[in-house]
Design an enzyme around this catalytic site. Structure first.
Site, mmCIF file in Angstrom:
data_model
loop_
_atom_site.group_PDB
_atom_site.id
_atom_site.type_symbol
_atom_site.label_atom_id
_atom_site.label_comp_id
_atom_site.label_asym_id
_atom_site.label_seq_id
_atom_site.Cartn_x
_atom_site.Cartn_y
_atom_site.Cartn_z
ATOM 1 N N THR A 271 12.002 -49.571 66.989
ATOM 2 C CA THR A 271 11.105 -48.827 66.101
ATOM 3 C C THR A 271 9.841 -49.625 65.851
ATOM 4 O OG1 THR A 271 12.023 -49.852 64.111
ATOM 5 C CG2 THR A 271 13.018 -47.777 64.822
ATOM 6 N N ASP A 272 8.811 -48.914 65.402
ATOM 7 C CA ASP A 272 7.719 -49.596 64.734
ATOM 8 C C ASP A 272 8.270 -50.054 63.385
ATOM 9 O OD1 ASP A 272 5.234 -50.604 64.089
ATOM 10 O OD2 ASP A 272 4.150 -48.801 64.677
ATOM 11 N N TRP A 273 7.562 -50.966 62.724
ATOM 12 C CA TRP A 273 8.105 -51.634 61.544
ATOM 13 C C TRP A 273 8.362 -50.646 60.402
ATOM 14 C CZ3 TRP A 273 8.370 -54.160 65.477
ATOM 15 C CH2 TRP A 273 8.687 -55.509 65.546
ATOM 16 N N GLY A 275 9.842 -47.845 60.720
ATOM 17 C CA GLY A 275 9.641 -46.477 61.183
ATOM 18 C C GLY A 275 10.876 -45.621 61.012
#
Length: 776
Positions: A271-273, A275
């Protein structure tokens, strides 16, 4: 585990007869359920003064490599170490000093931003940048760099466009693949991002991107598809947004059906941080690693397995892909990184790449290069003295230095006027004293605004126009993660900037002297209203740490500019096809509270322009831009010879060959572009689409080079939503080879006897609502 035992354990696995995949399965079978749940979530944030729980939306940790974005969970008893991931797309973002010790530094190279690298149209130099960047990743003990970014420039106001390559998916995919192949040649990983349709910063954590299957496939996924198939990056990062309903990190259709089953991706998805919302849904979707990771996520996964709502086999697959990644890392191999990459050698590469991607937009009466007898330069504009090497947020880099434009000019032997220089320096120093730069996260949440453009008195201009040989004006722009740009005073020049250009031009033209504008920008701006006032315009983008030297190389003629636009410069913002729908609509009555008390407002944006993004729109609907896609001038000229097609009828493939000759007086390179116009068939199609490009070598005057393009079935096909297939329609195809999307030099044609299905796809990511898409 003690270091010696750990090394022996690693060695045994590396040299065993098992394949890496079998090793991963074997290791996961030995894990407890708690270890699996911890492995699929990162180690969280460890930042002095900040709380771990629900941390910030861009990562920075002080574990292992200070300033890196995050680390994965270690299982020492199985010989699995922590691995380190770090931003970002324009170079490593790590802390330059550690433990308050200024005697040893850990600087990284600030490379030219993605918009510039794409403007090179040169996969060889991009790969060279990647090789050097990957060396820094390896030698600083990083296992994965979180980049490159390759979202499409849907709208020029996109805050992170500087991190991304182009409005065109073919350029995007090819440049990304070159960068990934370069970085990963060092046996370190990349994380191509943000997958997918993450084309704005406004409400990025909540926005639902409503897009047709065709536009999604042809425009927003195609670059990722090319990059996956041509470079197989170690990891892919899912984006914050939703696509047609679900968050991308919770979308099985996106992460498993398309990415893995259709495209054959073999790596890990993270994931993005912070997310997404539902850790269990993310596991089921095929989003293997949740970053930076929180205890709540691990707990939710454990409970789901125990209560039967998450099949442990799904969790095992996620864990196996993470372990498979770990087994390939330098951390697992116990590489003794030096913390001493060759930054001097890398600066040379950065300077060359920067100059290669600068675009000469205007050059009246051979204003450039500077004549041999030109000695004194008057420099105007704040960023002549405080140049912008790259963007902000996770795309920022802690470099040892940045060469300003005035430094670069001085290094090249030009006399920069001291009186003007001192006036600007005093003004900018005073502004910085009154507006000190804050810490990383404070800047992210509340950026320090740039200094207003310094006002130069007309009396000083009159004086300097008599004392100096040429005027040089720099216009600067910066943007980054967390916010999109604005039309006023950003896309459009401010009144102070317009006044500066007019006043300088009036003063110098009155003395029959030239005025040059340098654009030190990360994304597209308006140029039509002021370009006629000046004699030359050099688009320098944000050129990295060697900025001033690289710009001086082009201004002086040491380097002949060969960059071309990978995104269109429109006449005005209202001409942009997505202008009316960007950045979408909000639903404030449904707002919630997110990280650090930030207000999260649900939103949606509908891509009503469909496939008509960038030049596909301008060319098809006859909307004249200021500077078209693929445009760029040179100090020399090139002749395009006749095009030769290998056949008049398409059968599996066709080659198109053309000879490029330097007809000028100095050496130069040419970015040659191939477009194809499809026959009128069942679908509404753009008038032409880019299907190939190549950069010549440095051609001496009179020298020629033969360029050959190979046209394959997939380059003829469009996505037919009704058939859920990529189909090339029967009929006559026009091949156009030229110097830009509108400056076509040679054409040819071939026929396709019958419709050709190049790929049958799955019916996924269908919009939940009807879209009134733009048609011809």
């Amino acid at each position: 585990m003690k270091p010696l035992l750990f090394s022996i354990f690693s060695f045994l696995f590396i040299t065993s007869g098992f394949t890496q995949t079998n090793k991963a399965k074997d290791l996961v079978s030995k894990m407890t359920l708690e270890e699996k749940a911890s492995l699929v979530t990162g180690m969280g944030m460890n930042i002095p003064g900040l709380v771990q729980s629900n941390g910030p939306t861009i990562g920075q940790t002080m574990d292992k490599v200070p300033g890196a974005a995050g680390t994965t969970f270690a299982i020492q008893r199985l010989g699995l170490p922590n691995t380190v991931v770090s931003d970002g797309p324009a170079g490593l973002r790590i802390e330059p000093f550690r433990n308050k010790d200024s005697s040893k530094s850990y600087y990284a190279t600030a490379w030219p931003v993605a918009t510039l690298l794409a403007s090179t149209w040169d996969t060889k130099i991009v790969k060279q940048v990647g090789i050097a960047m990957g060396n820094e990743v390896k030698e600083y003990g990083i296992d994965v760099i979180l980049g490159p970014g390759l979202n499409i420039h849907r709208n020029p106001l996109g805050g992170r466009n500087f991190e991304y390559y182009s409005e065109d998916p073919y350029v995007t995919g090819k440049i990304t693949a070159a960068m990934v192949n370069g970085i990963e040649s060092n046996d370190v990983g990349t994380s191509i991002k943000h997958f997918a349709a993450n084309n704005q910063e406004k409400n990025r954590n909540t926005v639902n991107t409503i897009v047709s299957e065709r536009a999604l496939r042809e425009i927003y996924l195609r670059g990722f598809e090319i990059a996956i198939k041509e470079s197989q990056p170690w990891t892919v990062m899912s984006s914050y947004n939703k696509i047609n309903g679900p968050f991308t990190s919770e979308s099985h259709d996106l992460l498993t059906t398309i990415l893995r089953k259709e495209w054959g991706f073999k790596g890990m998805v993270m994931t993005d941080w912070f997310g997404g919302k539902d850790a269990v849904a993310q596991m089921k979707a095929g989003n293997d690693l949740l970053m930076p990771g929180t205890p709540a996520q691990s707990k939710a996964i454990l409970e789901a397995v125990n209560n039967g709502t998450l099949d442990v086999k799904v969790l095992d697959e996620n864990a196996e892909r993470i372990v498979n990644y770990i087994l390939g890392t330098q951390a697992f191999k116990n590489y003794k990184f030096s913390n001493k990459p060759d930054l001097k050698a890398h600066a040379v590469i950065a300077r060359a790449a920067a100059a290669d991607g600068m675009v000469l937009l205007k050059n009246e009466n051979t204003t450039l290069p500077f004549s041999k007898n030109l000695k004194s330069v008057a420099t105007f504009g704040n960023t002549s003295f405080d140049i912008i090497s790259g963007g902000t947020g996770s795309g920022d880099v802690n470099e040892a230095y940045t060469i300003s434009l005035v430094q670069g000019l001085s290094n090249a032997g030009y006399n920069v006027d001291d009186e003007i220089k001192n006036s600007y320096s005093s003004y900018l120093n005073d502004y910085k004293t009154k507006h000190p730069k804050k810490g990383f996260f404070q800047e992210f949440m509340n950026p320090t605004p740039p200094a207003p453009e310094f006002t130069v008195e007309k009396s000083l201009l009159a004086k300097k126009s008599g004392e100096t040989d040429v005027a040089l004006i720099t216009i600067g722009r910066n943007a980054g993660e967390g916010a999109d740009r604005k039309v006023d005073n950003d896309f459009n020049l401010s009144n102070a900037e317009k006044e500066l250009i007019k006043n300088v031009s009036d003063a110098y033209h009155a003395k029959n002297k030239k005025v040059v504008v340098v654009l030190n920008i990360g994304g597209v701006i308006e140029t039509t209203s002021w370009r006629d006032n000046v004699d030359a315009i050099l688009l320098a983008w944000q050129p990295g740490l060697e900025a001033g030297n690289a710009i001086a190389d082009v201004l002086s003629g040491k380097v002949n500019p060969s960059g071309k636009l990978a995104s269109t410069f429109p006449m005005k913002y209202e001409d942009v096809p997505s202008a009316k729908s960007f950045p979408g609509i909000e639903f404030p009555e449904k707002a919630t509270t997110g990280n650090f008390g930030m207000r999260l407002v649900p939103a949606e944006v509908t891509y009503e322009e469909g496939v008509y993004v960038g030049y596909r729109y301008y060319n098809t609907f006859n909307v004249k831009p200021s500077y078209e896609f693929g445009y760029g001038l040179s100090y020399t000229g090139f002749k395009y010879g006749n095009i030769a097609l290998s056949s008049k009828a398409f059968d599996k493939k066709i080659t198109a060959t053309i000879t490029i000759t330097n007809t000028g007086k100095i050496a130069g390179k040419e970015a040659v572009q191939l477009y194809i116009s499809a026959p009128a068939g069942k679908l509404d199609k753009p008038t032409e689409e880019l299907k190939g490009f190549a950069k010549t070598g440095l051609l001496q005057p009179g020298q020629s080079e033969k360029i050959t393009f190979t046209i394959t079935p997939d380059q003829l096909a469009s996505f037919n939503t009704d058939a859920t297939s990529w189909i090339a329609d029967a009929g006559t195809y026009i091949v156009k080879v030229g110097a830009s999307s509108t400056n076509i030099k040679q054409t040819g044609s071939f026929s396709l006897a019958k419709d050709l299905v190049t790929e049958k796809c799955n019916k996924v990511l269908v919009p939940e609502v009807s879209i009134n898409e733009l048609k011809k």
